[in-house]
Design a protein around this motif. Structure first.
Motif, PDB file in Angstrom:
ATOM      1  N   ALA A  39      73.984  -5.696 -50.076  1.00 45.89           N
ATOM      2  CA  ALA A  39      73.349  -5.350 -48.795  1.00 45.89           C
ATOM      3  C   ALA A  39      71.854  -5.633 -48.758  1.00 45.89           C
ATOM      4  O   ALA A  39      71.269  -5.741 -47.679  1.00 45.89           O
ATOM      5  CB  ALA A  39      73.606  -3.868 -48.487  1.00 45.89           C
ATOM      6  N   THR A  40      71.219  -5.747 -49.925  1.00 44.90           N
ATOM      7  CA  THR A  40      69.760  -5.936 -49.947  1.00 44.90           C
ATOM      8  C   THR A  40      69.370  -7.400 -50.049  1.00 44.90           C
ATOM      9  O   THR A  40      68.191  -7.736 -50.045  1.00 44.90           O
ATOM     10  CB  THR A  40      69.147  -5.180 -51.137  1.00 44.90           C
ATOM     11  OG1 THR A  40      69.790  -5.635 -52.343  1.00 44.90           O
ATOM     12  CG2 THR A  40      69.346  -3.682 -51.001  1.00 44.90           C
ATOM     13  N   GLY A  41      70.348  -8.294 -50.149  1.00 49.91           N
ATOM     14  CA  GLY A  41      70.039  -9.713 -50.319  1.00 49.91           C
ATOM     15  C   GLY A  41      69.815 -10.430 -49.000  1.00 49.91           C
ATOM     16  O   GLY A  41      69.779  -9.808 -47.925  1.00 49.91           O
ATOM     17  N   LYS A  80      80.659 -17.202 -53.077  1.00 51.07           N
ATOM     18  CA  LYS A  80      81.514 -18.348 -53.416  1.00 51.07           C
ATOM     19  C   LYS A  80      81.854 -18.402 -54.888  1.00 51.07           C
ATOM     20  O   LYS A  80      82.904 -18.913 -55.282  1.00 51.07           O
ATOM     21  CB  LYS A  80      80.832 -19.643 -52.964  1.00 51.07           C
ATOM     22  CG  LYS A  80      79.546 -19.968 -53.703  1.00 51.07           C
ATOM     23  CD  LYS A  80      78.787 -21.121 -53.030  1.00 51.07           C
ATOM     24  CE  LYS A  80      77.831 -20.622 -51.976  1.00 51.07           C
ATOM     25  NZ  LYS A  80      77.118 -21.633 -51.234  1.00 51.07           N
ATOM     26  N   GLU A  81      80.932 -17.854 -55.745  1.00 50.40           N
ATOM     27  CA  GLU A  81      81.164 -17.952 -57.195  1.00 50.40           C
ATOM     28  C   GLU A  81      82.490 -17.313 -57.599  1.00 50.40           C
ATOM     29  O   GLU A  81      83.146 -17.794 -58.530  1.00 50.40           O
ATOM     30  CB  GLU A  81      80.010 -17.294 -57.964  1.00 50.40           C
ATOM     31  CG  GLU A  81      78.647 -17.991 -57.803  1.00 50.40           C
ATOM     32  CD  GLU A  81      77.800 -17.407 -56.678  1.00 50.40           C
ATOM     33  OE1 GLU A  81      78.361 -16.724 -55.777  1.00 50.40           O
ATOM     34  OE2 GLU A  81      76.576 -17.620 -56.682  1.00 50.40           O
ATOM     35  N   SER A  82      82.880 -16.218 -56.921  1.00 52.07           N
ATOM     36  CA  SER A  82      84.128 -15.559 -57.321  1.00 52.07           C
ATOM     37  C   SER A  82      85.336 -16.435 -57.011  1.00 52.07           C
ATOM     38  O   SER A  82      86.282 -16.503 -57.795  1.00 52.07           O
ATOM     39  CB  SER A  82      84.261 -14.183 -56.653  1.00 52.07           C
ATOM     40  OG  SER A  82      84.199 -14.272 -55.249  1.00 52.07           O
ATOM     41  N   SER A 101      74.284  -2.537 -53.761  1.00 48.41           N
ATOM     42  CA  SER A 101      73.374  -3.565 -54.265  1.00 48.41           C
ATOM     43  C   SER A 101      73.486  -3.594 -55.788  1.00 48.41           C
ATOM     44  O   SER A 101      74.177  -2.756 -56.389  1.00 48.41           O
ATOM     45  CB  SER A 101      71.936  -3.252 -53.862  1.00 48.41           C
ATOM     46  OG  SER A 101      71.450  -2.197 -54.674  1.00 48.41           O
ATOM     47  N   GLY A 102      72.790  -4.554 -56.392  1.00 47.26           N
ATOM     48  CA  GLY A 102      72.799  -4.628 -57.846  1.00 47.26           C
ATOM     49  C   GLY A 102      71.812  -3.668 -58.472  1.00 47.26           C
ATOM     50  O   GLY A 102      72.131  -2.959 -59.422  1.00 47.26           O
ATOM     51  N   SER A 103      70.594  -3.626 -57.922  1.00 44.89           N
ATOM     52  CA  SER A 103      69.572  -2.751 -58.506  1.00 44.89           C
ATOM     53  C   SER A 103      68.648  -2.104 -57.472  1.00 44.89           C
ATOM     54  O   SER A 103      68.003  -1.110 -57.762  1.00 44.89           O
ATOM     55  CB  SER A 103      68.744  -3.548 -59.526  1.00 44.89           C
ATOM     56  OG  SER A 103      68.240  -4.719 -58.934  1.00 44.89           O
TER      57      SER A 103
END
Ligand code: NAD
Ligand code: MG
Length: 350
Positions: free
Chosen positions: A9-11, A92-94, A34-36
């Protein structure tokens, strides 16, 4: 009402998605992660880092918008596909790493997989309503990135700051570097293969510097349908979240009378070897795409940290692809191991 879980959400995608959700009373944000970075107050349920599938279990969303960057987005992708929950996929990476497993999960779950990547959203729209037999090939466009037109010698000393200055799209750092190396187009080629079920020799990549045409479908009768629009991710995000409706966005419509430059050319495969490396990894199948993605993630992080030169990214990926056996993954454990193996091979630069 549609209940949305927004991961990442923060990207860059996440923030634009928040804008779209806010503009639509029928879209309800039920979870944000988010991640961090802090996500407090963004949604009733929030989480920073860790396993996002627990959050999804509690949130019971109708749509998962996966805008996490990298392989870390995989569990959420599989969670949605397995349960038949609509997946709006930016990550897309997944799909690149887990293609076969992801499609098998989708067949079991029976839900929709709506691409958020602009080119794939465009192709999804051009393909809709057409029989697979009528499709000859699809075309994914590439801006060419900040280093279009340069030679290999001119790329030897480029800095992260130069690679991060993208001419047409404002995006997160990882995908921006991927756009400069054309690894992003390589990932998108594999993404298109899994999304649209076409063999690699029927997926073409062309350079189109103004990023106005996002994708084209060539049909057997000689016609081609293209999707046009200004480069603005709010359009594909809105499309995925409000599908099959088309809601209004603040993005202006094309000014044709003001002049539009639509130029196309073949990509320079010698200067940007990651595109061919991705194509070969995709054609070989198995866990080669997973290894391509993992090696690229490690190499991009090393380049951004100043531990690898720009041209070293492709060298690192090539080295890893030559070292792994690419054996197909039977399950998620196999895939996680293939990802880890590729990362271990690059430990000296990581
Ligand atoms: P970004 O770096 O701006 O944002 C990434 C988001 O993922 C952040 O919210 C971050 O906190 C989160 N994140 C990272 N690691 C995480 C983890 N382990 N667990 C949970 N969250 C984590 O990236 P972006 O540009 O928004 O791209 C996101 C995805 O969308 C990527 O897969 C990218 O390829 C794809 N995409 C982006 C664009 C674009 O215009 N930005 C266009 C097409 C596709
Ligand atoms: Mg794209």
């Amino acid at each position: 009402m549609r209940r949305i879980a927004l991961l990442g959400a923060t990207g860059s995608i996440g923030r634009q998605a928040l804008e779209i959700v806010e503009a639509h009373p029928e879209l309800e944000l039920v979870a944000a992660a988010s991640g961090s970075q802090d996500v407090t107050g963004l949604a009733p349920l929030t989480q920073v880092g860790g396993d996002l599938t627990g959050l999804l279990d509690r949130a019971e969303p109708d749509i998962v918008l996966n805008a996490v960057v990298g392989f870390a987005g995989l569990p959420a992708t599989l969670w949605a596909l397995e349960r038949g929950v609509t997946l709006a996929l930016a990550n897309k990476e997944s799909l690149v790493a887990a293609g076969d497993l992801a499609l098998a999960a989708q067949r079991r779950g029976g839900g929709a997989l709506l691409p958020v990547d602009s080119e794939h959203s465009a192709l999804h729209q051009c393909l809709e309503g057409h029989s697979p037999e009528s499709v000859e090939s699809i075309v994914v466009t590439a801006s060419g990135g900040p280093f279009r037109g340069r030679t290999r010698a001119e790329l030897e000393d480029v800095t992260p700051a130069e690679a991060l200055a993208h001419p047409t799209w404002a995006m997160g750092p990882k995908i921006t570097v991927d756009s400069a190396t054309l690894a992003n187009k390589g990932l998108e080629l594999i993404e298109a293969h899994f999304l649209f079920g076409l063999p690699y020799d029927r997926i073409e990549v062309v350079v189109h510097p103004t990023s106005v045409v996002h994708g084209l479908v060539r049909f057997r009768d000689g016609a081609a349908l293209a999707h046009l629009g200004y480069p603005d991710m709010r359009v594909p995000i809105s499309y995925a979240l409000t599908y099959p409706d088309r809601s209004a966005t603040p993005v202006p419509s094309l000014d044709l009378a003001g002049g539009l430059t639509l130029e196309f050319s073949a990509p320079d495969l010698e200067t940007f070897p990651l595109l061919s490396l991705a194509r070969r990894a995709g054609e070989r199948g198995g866990t080669y795409p997973c290894a391509f993605n993992a090696a690229n993630e490690v190499a991009v992080a090393a380049f951004l940290a100043g531990r690898l030169p720009f041209l070293g990214i492709a060298d690192a990926v090539e080295e890893v692809l030559a070292a792994v056996d690419g054996a197909p993954a039977r399950d998620l454990d196999d895939l996680v191991e293939a990802d880890a193996q590729a990362r271990r091979l690059l430990e000296p630069v990581a």
